[in-house]
Design a protein around this motif. Structure first.
Motif, short mmCIF file in Angstrom:
data_model
loop_
_atom_site.label_atom_id
_atom_site.label_comp_id
_atom_site.label_asym_id
_atom_site.label_seq_id
_atom_site.Cartn_x
_atom_site.Cartn_y
_atom_site.Cartn_z
N VAL A 112 25.42 52.93 32.92
CA VAL A 112 26.80 52.46 32.80
C VAL A 112 27.46 53.05 31.55
N LEU A 113 26.72 53.11 30.45
CA LEU A 113 27.29 53.65 29.22
C LEU A 113 27.75 55.10 29.40
N VAL A 114 26.92 55.90 30.05
CA VAL A 114 27.30 57.30 30.29
C VAL A 114 28.44 57.38 31.30
N ARG A 115 28.35 56.61 32.36
CA ARG A 115 29.40 56.63 33.40
C ARG A 115 30.76 56.26 32.82
N ASP A 116 30.77 55.28 31.90
CA ASP A 116 32.03 54.78 31.35
C ASP A 116 32.47 55.49 30.07
N GLY A 117 31.83 56.58 29.74
CA GLY A 117 32.24 57.35 28.56
C GLY A 117 31.88 56.70 27.24
N ARG A 118 30.82 55.88 27.25
CA ARG A 118 30.39 55.18 26.04
C ARG A 118 28.98 55.62 25.63
N SER A 119 28.68 56.87 25.88
CA SER A 119 27.33 57.36 25.58
C SER A 119 26.99 57.30 24.10
N ASP A 120 28.01 57.16 23.24
CA ASP A 120 27.76 57.07 21.80
C ASP A 120 26.96 55.83 21.42
N VAL A 121 26.89 54.85 22.33
CA VAL A 121 26.11 53.63 22.05
C VAL A 121 24.61 53.94 22.10
N ILE A 122 24.21 54.90 22.91
CA ILE A 122 22.79 55.16 23.12
C ILE A 122 22.08 55.54 21.82
N PRO A 123 22.59 56.48 21.02
CA PRO A 123 21.89 56.77 19.75
C PRO A 123 21.85 55.58 18.81
N ARG A 124 22.79 54.66 18.94
CA ARG A 124 22.74 53.45 18.12
C ARG A 124 21.54 52.58 18.53
N LEU A 125 21.28 52.52 19.84
CA LEU A 125 20.10 51.80 20.31
C LEU A 125 18.83 52.46 19.78
N LEU A 126 18.79 53.78 19.82
CA LEU A 126 17.63 54.50 19.31
C LEU A 126 17.40 54.21 17.83
N ASP A 127 18.50 54.14 17.08
CA ASP A 127 18.39 53.84 15.65
C ASP A 127 17.80 52.45 15.42
N ILE A 128 18.20 51.48 16.26
CA ILE A 128 17.65 50.13 16.13
C ILE A 128 16.15 50.15 16.40
N PHE A 129 15.75 50.84 17.47
CA PHE A 129 14.31 50.92 17.78
C PHE A 129 13.55 51.53 16.61
N ARG A 130 14.07 52.66 16.13
CA ARG A 130 13.35 53.40 15.11
C ARG A 130 13.33 52.68 13.77
N SER A 131 14.29 51.79 13.55
CA SER A 131 14.29 51.02 12.30
C SER A 131 13.08 50.10 12.20
N HIS A 132 12.42 49.87 13.34
CA HIS A 132 11.21 49.05 13.36
C HIS A 132 9.94 49.92 13.40
N ASN A 133 10.12 51.21 13.12
CA ASN A 133 8.98 52.12 12.97
C ASN A 133 8.14 52.25 14.24
N VAL A 134 8.81 52.31 15.39
CA VAL A 134 8.13 52.54 16.66
C VAL A 134 8.86 53.66 17.40
N PRO A 135 8.19 54.33 18.35
CA PRO A 135 8.87 55.35 19.15
C PRO A 135 10.07 54.79 19.88
N ALA A 136 11.10 55.64 20.02
CA ALA A 136 12.38 55.23 20.62
C ALA A 136 12.69 56.13 21.80
N GLY A 137 12.91 55.53 22.97
CA GLY A 137 13.15 56.31 24.17
C GLY A 137 14.42 55.94 24.90
N VAL A 138 14.76 56.74 25.90
CA VAL A 138 15.93 56.52 26.76
C VAL A 138 15.45 56.42 28.20
N GLY A 139 15.81 55.33 28.87
CA GLY A 139 15.51 55.17 30.28
C GLY A 139 16.75 55.44 31.11
N ALA A 140 16.55 55.77 32.39
CA ALA A 140 17.70 56.08 33.25
C ALA A 140 17.29 56.05 34.71
N HIS A 141 18.26 55.67 35.55
CA HIS A 141 18.17 55.93 36.98
C HIS A 141 18.97 57.20 37.30
#
Length: 205
Positions: free
Chosen positions: A134-163
């Motif tokens: 939905v984020l990519v479809r609606d032109g809000r893909s900039d949110v995805i790297p923010r999610l990655l930053d949150i994951f990585r702030s906890h010192n664990v691997p950060a990934g992207v899932g998709a259909h």
């Protein structure tokens, strides 16, 4: 205990510092979430079969067969069973797919969920396809790297899932700093598939 009864090994790969079996345990049926069209009775069948003890048996059997990792959505009763499995000596690694709200500009609930799951013992996170599509479809893909930053702030691997394959393409084109991808591979001819499948079926035409 699973760590003491493992009798098989499987080839492994790496995601960051994690050594992950090439076959991992999926979480949908373990959380009673699945595609069954309008056959709602199937939910009750799954819930009655996958009792807490059956789930614990499944985790132990997976380890016995050489599986060392599972991927699962954020369903609390399953998480508590995973913790119980570890308390019994199990070593399954947990790759979590957070489902908290991503529409909040501050991502407050999302951050709280990641912190809670980290405290529980998460080994990696990836952005849920229901969100990223939905984020990519609606032109809000900039949110995805923010999610990655949150994951990585906890010192664990950060990934992207998709259909939707467009999510992976966008991540690559925009240079998102992702450690791994989780991508479905299936047709969209089933009755409950998305109605607009032009992007989703691009890879298969």
């Amino acid at each position: 205990m699973a760590s003491e009864t493992a009798t098989a090994t499987l080839p492994k790969g790496r995601i960051g510092d994690l050594e992950v079996s090439r076959l991992i345990l999926g979480g949908n049926l373990l959380t009673h979430y699945h595609h069954c069209r309008d056959q709602n009775y199937v939910y009750n069948l799954v819930a009655n079969y996958n009792t807490p003890e059956k789930l614990l048996e499944t985790f132990a059997k997976a380890e016995e067969c050489g599986i060392n990792t599972m991927s699962v959505h954020t369903v609390d009763f399953t998480h508590q069973l995973l913790k119980k499995h570890r308390d019994r000596g199990g070593k399954l690694q947990w790759i979590f797919c957070p489902t908290a709200d991503v529409d909040d500009p501050d991502l407050k609930e999302y951050k709280e969920e990641i912190a809670r799951l980290t405290d529980l013992g998460a080994d990696a996170f990836y952005g849920w396809g229901e969100h990223t599509d939905v984020l990519v479809r609606d032109g809000r893909s900039d949110v995805i790297p923010r999610l990655l930053d949150i994951f990585r702030s906890h010192n664990v691997p950060a990934g992207v899932g998709a259909h939707d394959l467009a999510v992976i393409k966008t991540s690559e084109e925009l240079g998102f700093d992702t450690d791994f991808y989780v991508k479905t591979f299936h047709h969209h001819d089933y009755p409950t598939a998305p109605k607009d499948v032009s992007e989703l079926t691009e890879a298969y035409t």
